[in-house]
Design a protein around this motif. Structure first.
Motif, mmCIF file in Angstrom:
data_model
loop_
_atom_site.group_PDB
_atom_site.id
_atom_site.type_symbol
_atom_site.label_atom_id
_atom_site.label_comp_id
_atom_site.label_asym_id
_atom_site.label_seq_id
_atom_site.Cartn_x
_atom_site.Cartn_y
_atom_site.Cartn_z
ATOM 1 N N GLN A 35 0.836 -1.131 -0.153
ATOM 2 C CA GLN A 35 -0.214 0.286 0.243
ATOM 3 C C GLN A 35 1.209 1.306 0.024
ATOM 4 N N LEU A 36 1.877 0.869 0.720
ATOM 5 C CA LEU A 36 2.969 2.314 0.166
ATOM 6 C C LEU A 36 4.314 1.854 -0.308
ATOM 7 N N GLU A 37 4.586 2.821 -1.933
ATOM 8 C CA GLU A 37 5.856 2.561 -1.886
ATOM 9 C C GLU A 37 6.706 3.744 -2.693
ATOM 10 N N GLU A 38 7.809 4.073 -2.322
ATOM 11 C CA GLU A 38 8.606 4.935 -2.128
ATOM 12 C C GLU A 38 9.492 4.374 -3.288
ATOM 13 N N SER A 39 9.642 5.736 -4.192
ATOM 14 C CA SER A 39 11.146 5.779 -5.190
ATOM 15 C C SER A 39 11.629 7.212 -4.750
ATOM 16 N N GLY A 40 12.627 7.296 -5.614
ATOM 17 C CA GLY A 40 13.512 8.642 -5.613
ATOM 18 C C GLY A 40 14.844 8.839 -5.364
ATOM 19 N N SER A 53 9.836 10.035 -3.456
ATOM 20 C CA SER A 53 8.286 10.708 -3.281
ATOM 21 C C SER A 53 7.705 8.974 -2.588
ATOM 22 N N CYS A 54 6.213 8.756 -2.114
ATOM 23 C CA CYS A 54 5.844 7.866 -1.750
ATOM 24 C C CYS A 54 3.913 7.700 -2.744
ATOM 25 N N LEU A 55 3.621 6.567 -3.264
ATOM 26 C CA LEU A 55 2.486 6.253 -3.552
ATOM 27 C C LEU A 55 1.773 5.897 -2.850
ATOM 28 N N ALA A 56 0.502 6.383 -2.589
ATOM 29 C CA ALA A 56 -0.035 5.164 -1.176
ATOM 30 C C ALA A 56 -1.955 4.547 -2.563
ATOM 31 N N LEU A 77 -5.276 5.009 2.375
ATOM 32 C CA LEU A 77 -4.414 5.730 3.074
ATOM 33 C C LEU A 77 -3.915 7.275 2.666
ATOM 34 N N ILE A 78 -3.919 8.061 1.781
ATOM 35 C CA ILE A 78 -4.613 9.024 1.292
ATOM 36 C C ILE A 78 -4.831 9.861 1.560
ATOM 37 N N GLU A 79 -5.602 9.345 1.848
ATOM 38 C CA GLU A 79 -7.065 10.612 1.853
ATOM 39 C C GLU A 79 -7.914 10.482 4.088
ATOM 40 N N GLN A 80 -7.157 9.422 4.151
ATOM 41 C CA GLN A 80 -7.444 9.364 5.403
ATOM 42 C C GLN A 80 -6.769 9.163 6.592
ATOM 43 N N TYR A 81 -5.423 9.676 5.829
ATOM 44 C CA TYR A 81 -4.762 8.399 7.824
ATOM 45 C C TYR A 81 -3.236 10.244 7.942
ATOM 46 N N ALA A 82 -2.440 10.123 8.472
ATOM 47 C CA ALA A 82 -1.831 10.885 8.712
ATOM 48 C C ALA A 82 -0.422 10.147 8.030
ATOM 49 N N MET A 83 0.244 10.832 7.554
ATOM 50 C CA MET A 83 1.741 10.206 6.630
ATOM 51 C C MET A 83 2.672 10.597 7.323
ATOM 52 N N ASP A 142 -0.267 15.544 -2.554
ATOM 53 C CA ASP A 142 -0.780 15.213 -3.326
ATOM 54 C C ASP A 142 -1.946 14.239 -3.467
ATOM 55 N N ASN A 143 -3.270 14.605 -2.894
ATOM 56 C CA ASN A 143 -4.165 13.302 -2.345
ATOM 57 C C ASN A 143 -4.531 13.357 -3.821
ATOM 58 N N ALA A 144 -4.609 13.823 -4.838
ATOM 59 C CA ALA A 144 -5.668 13.726 -6.648
ATOM 60 C C ALA A 144 -4.555 12.463 -6.766
ATOM 61 N N LYS A 145 -3.408 12.192 -7.060
ATOM 62 C CA LYS A 145 -2.263 11.741 -7.221
ATOM 63 C C LYS A 145 -2.044 11.093 -6.539
ATOM 64 N N ASN A 146 -2.432 10.395 -4.654
ATOM 65 C CA ASN A 146 -2.344 9.482 -4.085
ATOM 66 C C ASN A 146 -0.716 9.969 -3.886
ATOM 67 N N MET A 147 -0.006 10.603 -3.680
ATOM 68 C CA MET A 147 1.147 10.769 -3.446
ATOM 69 C C MET A 147 1.513 11.594 -2.124
ATOM 70 N N LEU A 148 2.727 10.517 -1.521
ATOM 71 C CA LEU A 148 3.631 11.761 -0.751
ATOM 72 C C LEU A 148 4.775 12.330 -0.970
ATOM 73 N N PHE A 149 4.850 13.595 -0.450
ATOM 74 C CA PHE A 149 6.455 13.479 -1.290
ATOM 75 C C PHE A 149 8.024 14.127 0.160
ATOM 76 N N LEU A 150 8.710 14.103 -0.614
ATOM 77 C CA LEU A 150 9.743 14.543 0.806
ATOM 78 C C LEU A 150 11.278 15.256 -0.364
ATOM 79 N N GLN A 151 10.936 16.978 0.060
ATOM 80 C CA GLN A 151 12.065 17.531 -1.206
ATOM 81 C C GLN A 151 12.933 17.661 0.078
ATOM 82 N N MET A 152 14.301 17.204 -0.392
ATOM 83 C CA MET A 152 15.669 17.437 1.061
ATOM 84 C C MET A 152 16.087 18.205 -0.395
ATOM 85 N N ASP A 153 16.886 19.443 0.860
ATOM 86 C CA ASP A 153 17.393 20.241 -0.114
ATOM 87 C C ASP A 153 19.237 20.740 1.220
#
Length: 122
Positions: A1-6, A19-22, A26-32, A71-82
């Motif tokens: 149900q969760l798949e990381e990439s990047g 990126s994390c595809l959920a 999960l993406i609409e109801q859960y804290a992530m 981005d709930n519409a795309k079922n995605m969680l992101f982590l931008q690391m600078d």
């Protein structure tokens, strides 16, 4: 149900976006959240977002450098690391929990991805 990439190998000072595809539930109801685990160390909290994205939390070590977003519409969680540092080297995990967002330990989150490796060279 969760798949990381990047993940990947970068130099100190570079940026990387994970990126994390959920699943839709999960993406609409859960804290992530994002956690990370370096070799020989315990898994540690990095950043978290409420289900709406309206509340975010960060570990002191990444505050001001990392940004969590959804981005709930795309079922995605992101982590931008600078401004990455060698001490950011770790396997990064996407996690989810039903309920309020928490900046706690791994046991606060019940759903996990397989992780993606981030290596920062000096």
């Amino acid at each position: 149900q969760l798949e990381e990439s990047g993940g990947g190998l970068v130099q100190a000072g570079d940026s990387l976006r994970l990126s994390c595809l959920a699943s839709e539930t999960l993406i609409e109801q859960y804290a992530m959240a994002w956690f990370r685990q370096a070799p020989g160390k315990e898994r540690e909290f990095v950043a978290a977002s409420s289900w709406s994205g309206g509340t975010t939390m960060y570990a002191d070590s990444v505050k001001g450098r990392f940004t969590i977003s959804k981005d709930n519409a795309k079922n995605m969680l992101f982590l931008q690391m600078d401004s990455l540092k060698p001490e950011d080297t770790a396997v990064y995990y996407c996690a989810a929990r039903f309920g309020t967002v928490k900046a706690g330990g791994p046991d606060e989150y019940g759903n996990w991805g397989q992780g993606t490796q981030v290596t920062v060279s000096s």
